[in-house]
Motif scaffolding. Sequence first.
Motif, PDB file in Angstrom:
ATOM      1  N   ASP A  99       0.812  -1.213   0.000  1.00 17.81           N
ATOM      2  CA  ASP A  99       0.000   0.000   0.000  1.00 17.81           C
ATOM      3  C   ASP A  99       0.852   1.273   0.000  1.00 17.81           C
ATOM      4  O   ASP A  99       0.331   2.381   0.001  1.00 17.81           O
ATOM      5  N   GLY A 100       2.174   1.124   0.000  1.00 14.85           N
ATOM      6  CA  GLY A 100       3.074   2.283  -0.076  1.00 14.85           C
ATOM      7  C   GLY A 100       3.343   2.969   1.250  1.00 14.85           C
ATOM      8  O   GLY A 100       4.196   3.853   1.326  1.00 14.85           O
ATOM      9  N   ALA A 101       2.667   2.599   2.303  1.00 16.00           N
ATOM     10  CA  ALA A 101       2.883   3.225   3.607  1.00 16.00           C
ATOM     11  C   ALA A 101       4.174   2.709   4.234  1.00 16.00           C
ATOM     12  O   ALA A 101       4.552   1.559   4.047  1.00 16.00           O
ATOM     13  N   GLY A 102       4.840   3.568   4.957  1.00 21.12           N
ATOM     14  CA  GLY A 102       5.986   3.140   5.755  1.00 21.12           C
ATOM     15  C   GLY A 102       7.321   3.029   5.043  1.00 21.12           C
ATOM     16  O   GLY A 102       8.324   2.750   5.659  1.00 21.12           O
ATOM     17  N   GLY A 103       7.370   3.236   3.753  1.00 26.34           N
ATOM     18  CA  GLY A 103       8.648   3.183   3.048  1.00 26.34           C
ATOM     19  C   GLY A 103       9.147   1.762   2.833  1.00 26.34           C
ATOM     20  O   GLY A 103       8.509   0.790   3.222  1.00 26.34           O
ATOM     21  N   VAL A 118       9.622  -5.101   7.638  1.00 22.36           N
ATOM     22  CA  VAL A 118       8.563  -4.092   7.638  1.00 22.36           C
ATOM     23  C   VAL A 118       7.370  -4.652   8.420  1.00 22.36           C
ATOM     24  O   VAL A 118       7.157  -5.857   8.466  1.00 22.36           O
ATOM     25  N   GLN A 119       6.609  -3.744   9.017  1.00 21.24           N
ATOM     26  CA  GLN A 119       5.393  -4.159   9.688  1.00 21.24           C
ATOM     27  C   GLN A 119       4.237  -3.968   8.711  1.00 21.24           C
ATOM     28  O   GLN A 119       4.065  -2.884   8.149  1.00 21.24           O
ATOM     29  N   ALA A 120       3.460  -5.024   8.483  1.00 21.53           N
ATOM     30  CA  ALA A 120       2.377  -4.965   7.497  1.00 21.53           C
ATOM     31  C   ALA A 120       1.239  -5.896   7.903  1.00 21.53           C
ATOM     32  O   ALA A 120       0.843  -6.774   7.150  1.00 21.53           O
ATOM     33  N   CYS A 124      -0.619  -6.596   2.200  1.00 22.12           N
ATOM     34  CA  CYS A 124       0.311  -7.350   1.364  1.00 22.12           C
ATOM     35  C   CYS A 124       1.672  -6.651   1.325  1.00 22.12           C
ATOM     36  O   CYS A 124       1.773  -5.453   1.613  1.00 22.12           O
ATOM     37  N   VAL A 125       2.702  -7.407   0.968  1.00 26.05           N
ATOM     38  CA  VAL A 125       4.038  -6.836   0.814  1.00 26.05           C
ATOM     39  C   VAL A 125       4.576  -7.133  -0.583  1.00 26.05           C
ATOM     40  O   VAL A 125       4.144  -8.073  -1.249  1.00 26.05           O
ATOM     41  N   ASP A 126       5.516  -6.286  -1.020  1.00 18.10           N
ATOM     42  CA  ASP A 126       6.269  -6.493  -2.254  1.00 18.10           C
ATOM     43  C   ASP A 126       7.682  -6.862  -1.858  1.00 18.10           C
ATOM     44  O   ASP A 126       8.282  -6.209  -0.988  1.00 18.10           O
ATOM     45  N   VAL A 127       8.219  -7.908  -2.476  1.00 16.69           N
ATOM     46  CA  VAL A 127       9.551  -8.406  -2.149  1.00 16.69           C
ATOM     47  C   VAL A 127      10.384  -8.429  -3.420  1.00 16.69           C
ATOM     48  O   VAL A 127       9.926  -8.880  -4.463  1.00 16.69           O
ATOM     49  N   SER A 128      11.606  -7.940  -3.322  1.00 12.40           N
ATOM     50  CA  SER A 128      12.536  -7.971  -4.446  1.00 12.40           C
ATOM     51  C   SER A 128      13.848  -8.574  -3.953  1.00 12.40           C
ATOM     52  O   SER A 128      14.336  -8.201  -2.892  1.00 12.40           O
TER      53      SER A 128
END
Length: 145
Positions: A99-103, A118-120, A124-128
């Motif tokens: 969601d773009g929050a928190g950097g 990250v706290q989420a 959902c999270v994006d992972v690279s």
Amino acid sequence: MSLRRKRARRTWAGAAVVAAAVLVMSSATAAQGADPMALCNAATPEGALEYTQNAEGWPQPLPNGQGDVYLYYEGATGYNCAVTVSNSGYADVGLRRSDGAGGANWKTGNGTSGAAIVQAKNVCVDVSGAAGDRSNTWFGTNCGA
């Protein structure tokens, strides 16, 4: 120069070569034997979190067998932790809330990226992840409850 001094110099020179070889071998072995879950547990901001299992469907392989990306989730607090383990030296990992929050949180390293956290909770999270010259990104994964 006496024979005793020559022997002492050879002994010290030999010991230095052996010590250097042990350091080089132990560095490579440490990276190859890295425990991603232990890295996440050591890096938790709460200090007492314990990641005990992979997020569903993880770890994910990187192209051409260059390494693996691990993702863990701690349900009580909603913390996610990602680590890349490389088979070819360089490794990096990025983790952010979808969601773009928190950097975003990025980590790089030699053999192992380090733990990106990250706290989420309920997001959902994006992972690279990257290892050597190969990378991949997974969007909208681990939408933890």
